[in-house]
Design an enzyme around this catalytic site. Structure first.
Site, PDB file in Angstrom:
ATOM      1  N   ASP A 128       0.846  -1.190   0.000  1.00 22.51           N
ATOM      2  CA  ASP A 128       0.000   0.000   0.000  1.00 22.51           C
ATOM      3  C   ASP A 128       0.881   1.239   0.000  1.00 22.51           C
ATOM      4  O   ASP A 128       1.880   1.309   0.715  1.00 22.51           O
ATOM      5  CB  ASP A 128      -0.925  -0.010   1.222  1.00 22.51           C
ATOM      6  N   HIS A 134     -10.263  -5.312  -3.351  1.00 24.63           N
ATOM      7  CA  HIS A 134      -8.934  -5.570  -2.788  1.00 24.63           C
ATOM      8  C   HIS A 134      -9.057  -5.968  -1.327  1.00 24.63           C
ATOM      9  O   HIS A 134      -9.927  -5.483  -0.611  1.00 24.63           O
ATOM     10  CB  HIS A 134      -8.013  -4.360  -2.932  1.00 24.63           C
TER      11      HIS A 134
HETATM   12  P1  5GP Z   1      -9.752   1.429   0.116  1.00 20.55           P
HETATM   13  O1  5GP Z   1      -9.999   2.671   0.913  1.00 20.55           O
HETATM   14  O2  5GP Z   1     -10.361   1.530  -1.272  1.00 20.55           O
HETATM   15  O3  5GP Z   1     -10.123   0.165   0.832  1.00 20.55           O
HETATM   16  O4  5GP Z   1      -8.192   1.328  -0.027  1.00 20.55           O
HETATM   17  C1  5GP Z   1      -7.465   1.819  -1.109  1.00 20.55           C
HETATM   18  C2  5GP Z   1      -6.019   1.723  -0.722  1.00 20.55           C
HETATM   19  O5  5GP Z   1      -5.248   1.886  -1.889  1.00 20.55           O
HETATM   20  C3  5GP Z   1      -5.568   2.821   0.265  1.00 20.55           C
HETATM   21  O6  5GP Z   1      -5.034   2.197   1.440  1.00 20.55           O
HETATM   22  C4  5GP Z   1      -4.510   3.590  -0.518  1.00 20.55           C
HETATM   23  O7  5GP Z   1      -3.408   3.984   0.281  1.00 20.55           O
HETATM   24  C5  5GP Z   1      -4.092   2.608  -1.599  1.00 20.55           C
HETATM   25  N1  5GP Z   1      -3.682   3.212  -2.849  1.00 20.55           N
HETATM   26  C6  5GP Z   1      -4.354   4.154  -3.562  1.00 20.55           C
HETATM   27  N2  5GP Z   1      -3.702   4.460  -4.686  1.00 20.55           N
HETATM   28  C7  5GP Z   1      -2.575   3.686  -4.693  1.00 20.55           C
HETATM   29  C8  5GP Z   1      -1.491   3.554  -5.610  1.00 20.55           C
HETATM   30  O8  5GP Z   1      -1.409   4.204  -6.662  1.00 20.55           O
HETATM   31  N3  5GP Z   1      -0.516   2.654  -5.285  1.00 20.55           N
HETATM   32  C9  5GP Z   1      -0.567   1.919  -4.137  1.00 20.55           C
HETATM   33  N4  5GP Z   1       0.445   1.067  -3.924  1.00 20.55           N
HETATM   34  N5  5GP Z   1      -1.584   2.002  -3.261  1.00 20.55           N
HETATM   35  C10 5GP Z   1      -2.569   2.891  -3.534  1.00 20.55           C
END
Ligand code: 5GP
Ligand code: ZN
Length: 112
Positions: free
Chosen positions: A30, A99
């Site tokens: 992440d 995810h």
């Molecule tokens: P959600 O809130 O959708 O469950 O989590 C999305 C996750 O994706 C977040 O923890 C955020 O830090 C991560 N994330 C968003 N954009 C990117 C990216 O471009 N690369 C990586 N490695 N992680 C990302």
């Protein structure tokens, strides 16, 4: 999905720190880690969220769940880990490619 950032990560069009990859899934760090180990496991098949899962995806989701402890064990979470799937706006989902967050490696996580 051409406008999905996680599909772009799978395709290599956005760089990522890959931890594991096979024909079905991709696992990477992440970008804003909430724990010493904070991984995201995604299927190569674009599914927007857990709310969009269909019967045809059951084997794939089972495969992912089976891989989680194996990858956690290999990345420093031998003593345990937390898995999170945020779903939809009220679930706090920011990226609409399903995810599994894998968190751990830094002692007992606080309740959340
Ligand atoms: P959600 O809130 O959708 O469950 O989590 C999305 C996750 O994706 C977040 O923890 C955020 O830090 C991560 N994330 C968003 N954009 C990117 C990216 O471009 N690369 C990586 N490695 N992680 C990302
Ligand atoms: Zn996608």
């Amino acid at each position: 999905m051409s406008d999905c950032i996680f599909c772009k990560i799978i395709d290599g069009n956005i760089p990522s720190e890959k931890v594991y990859e096979d024909e079905k899934i991709y696992v990477f760090k992440d970008i804003a880690p909430k724990a010493p180990v904070h991984l995201l496991m995604i299927p190569k098949l674009h599914i927007a969220s857990l709310a969009e899962v269909e019967d045809q995806h059951q084997d794939l989701l089972g495969y992912m769940m089976r891989k989680v402890p194996q990858i956690a064990h290999e990345t420093g979470c031998e003593k345990g880990f937390r898995t999170i799937i945020n779903t939809g706006d009220e679930g706090g989902q920011e990226v609409y490619h399903i995810h599994i967050h894998i968190l751990g490696g830094g002692g007992r996580l606080p309740f959340a």
